[in-house]
Write a protein that holds these residues in place. Structure first.
Motif, short mmCIF file in Angstrom:
data_model
loop_
_atom_site.label_atom_id
_atom_site.label_comp_id
_atom_site.label_asym_id
_atom_site.label_seq_id
_atom_site.Cartn_x
_atom_site.Cartn_y
_atom_site.Cartn_z
N ARG A 19 0.82 -1.21 0.00
CA ARG A 19 0.00 0.00 0.00
C ARG A 19 0.86 1.27 0.00
NH1 ARG A 19 -5.56 1.08 2.62
NH2 ARG A 19 -5.63 3.35 2.54
N PRO A 20 1.91 1.38 0.85
CA PRO A 20 2.76 2.58 0.79
C PRO A 20 3.42 2.76 -0.57
CG PRO A 20 3.17 1.38 2.83
CD PRO A 20 2.29 0.51 1.97
N TRP A 21 3.83 1.69 -1.20
CA TRP A 21 4.44 1.75 -2.52
C TRP A 21 3.42 2.29 -3.54
CZ3 TRP A 21 2.79 -0.97 -6.86
CH2 TRP A 21 3.62 -0.91 -7.98
N ALA A 22 2.20 1.75 -3.52
CA ALA A 22 1.17 2.17 -4.47
C ALA A 22 0.79 3.63 -4.25
CB ALA A 22 -0.07 1.28 -4.34
N CYS A 23 0.56 3.99 -2.98
CA CYS A 23 0.17 5.38 -2.68
C CYS A 23 1.30 6.35 -2.98
CB CYS A 23 -0.27 5.50 -1.22
SG CYS A 23 -1.81 4.64 -0.86
N GLY A 24 2.52 5.97 -2.63
CA GLY A 24 3.67 6.83 -2.90
C GLY A 24 3.88 7.07 -4.37
N THR A 25 3.75 6.02 -5.15
CA THR A 25 3.98 6.14 -6.59
C THR A 25 2.89 6.98 -7.26
OG1 THR A 25 5.11 4.00 -6.63
CG2 THR A 25 4.31 4.85 -8.74
N VAL A 26 1.65 6.62 -7.03
CA VAL A 26 0.57 7.36 -7.69
C VAL A 26 0.51 8.81 -7.17
CG1 VAL A 26 -1.39 6.78 -6.18
CG2 VAL A 26 -1.75 7.17 -8.62
N GLY A 27 0.75 8.98 -5.88
CA GLY A 27 0.74 10.33 -5.30
C GLY A 27 1.82 11.21 -5.90
N TRP A 28 2.98 10.62 -6.14
CA TRP A 28 4.08 11.39 -6.72
C TRP A 28 3.69 11.90 -8.11
CZ3 TRP A 28 8.21 13.20 -4.26
CH2 TRP A 28 9.16 13.87 -5.03
N TYR A 29 3.13 11.03 -8.92
CA TYR A 29 2.77 11.44 -10.27
C TYR A 29 1.54 12.34 -10.29
CZ TYR A 29 6.62 8.62 -11.58
OH TYR A 29 7.91 8.12 -11.68
N GLN A 30 0.68 12.23 -9.28
CA GLN A 30 -0.40 13.20 -9.13
C GLN A 30 0.19 14.58 -8.86
OE1 GLN A 30 -2.72 11.46 -5.98
NE2 GLN A 30 -4.00 10.30 -7.37
N GLY A 31 1.27 14.62 -8.08
CA GLY A 31 1.95 15.88 -7.82
C GLY A 31 2.50 16.50 -9.10
N SER A 32 3.06 15.66 -9.96
CA SER A 32 3.56 16.16 -11.24
C SER A 32 2.42 16.74 -12.07
CB SER A 32 4.26 15.03 -12.02
OG SER A 32 5.42 14.61 -11.33
N ALA A 33 1.28 16.05 -12.07
CA ALA A 33 0.11 16.54 -12.80
C ALA A 33 -0.39 17.85 -12.20
CB ALA A 33 -0.99 15.49 -12.81
N PHE A 34 -0.36 17.97 -10.87
CA PHE A 34 -0.75 19.21 -10.21
C PHE A 34 0.11 20.38 -10.72
CE2 PHE A 34 0.68 22.20 -6.97
CZ PHE A 34 -0.49 22.92 -6.77
N PHE A 35 1.42 20.16 -10.80
CA PHE A 35 2.30 21.22 -11.29
C PHE A 35 1.95 21.60 -12.73
CE2 PHE A 35 5.59 19.70 -8.06
CZ PHE A 35 5.36 20.77 -7.22
N LEU A 36 1.65 20.61 -13.56
CA LEU A 36 1.31 20.89 -14.95
C LEU A 36 -0.02 21.64 -15.06
CD1 LEU A 36 2.32 20.63 -17.80
CD2 LEU A 36 1.22 18.38 -17.92
N VAL A 37 -1.02 21.23 -14.29
CA VAL A 37 -2.30 21.95 -14.28
C VAL A 37 -2.10 23.38 -13.77
CG1 VAL A 37 -4.59 22.04 -13.19
CG2 VAL A 37 -3.74 19.89 -14.12
#
Length: 125
Positions: A43-61
């Motif tokens: 679960r930490p691996w899944a949340c960490g990975t998807v959360g990180w790329y959500q952060g990248s998308a936040f910066f792009l938006v």
């Protein structure tokens, strides 16, 4: 009445593009570390990975949003738009402080510089 585009808000938009790219590259780096691979499929691996790329998308938006504001700086006179800019700025400063607290100084500086530029660009008037 036409309002001239804002160069400082365009610069802020560009800083968000650079943060998105840097954030994505950083994610590729830390997810390849042995300690992170050791928790693969958890679960930490899944949340960490998807959360990180959500952060990248936040910066792009945020980059797109700031570019839109740069084309119509008067939009920042709207209290809801100003609130969005304020929330983004608080998130940037908080992230910068978190990185600094944990010794990730290059991220702290990059995000902090973007926070300062964004604050100047959208709150100067």
């Amino acid at each position: 009445m036409s309002v001239a585009p804002s160069g400082s808000i365009q610069a802020s938009a560009l800083s968000f593009v650079l943060l998105a790219v840097g954030h994505t590259i950083g994610g590729k780096q830390w997810t390849s570390e042995k300690a992170f691979k050791a928790i693969a499929n958890s679960r930490p691996w899944a949340c960490g990975t998807v959360g990180w790329y959500q952060g990248s998308a936040f910066f792009l938006v945020s980059a797109i949003l700031h570019y839109q504001w740069s084309r119509d700086p008067a939009a920042l006179n709207d209290p809801l738009t100003k609130a969005m800019a304020g929330i983004i700025n608080i998130l940037l400063w908080s992230s910068s402080a978190w990185y600094a607290k944990h010794g990730i100084n290059e991220n702290a500086w990059a995000v902090g510089l973007s926070a300062a530029l964004q604050a100047y660009a959208v709150f100067k008037s």
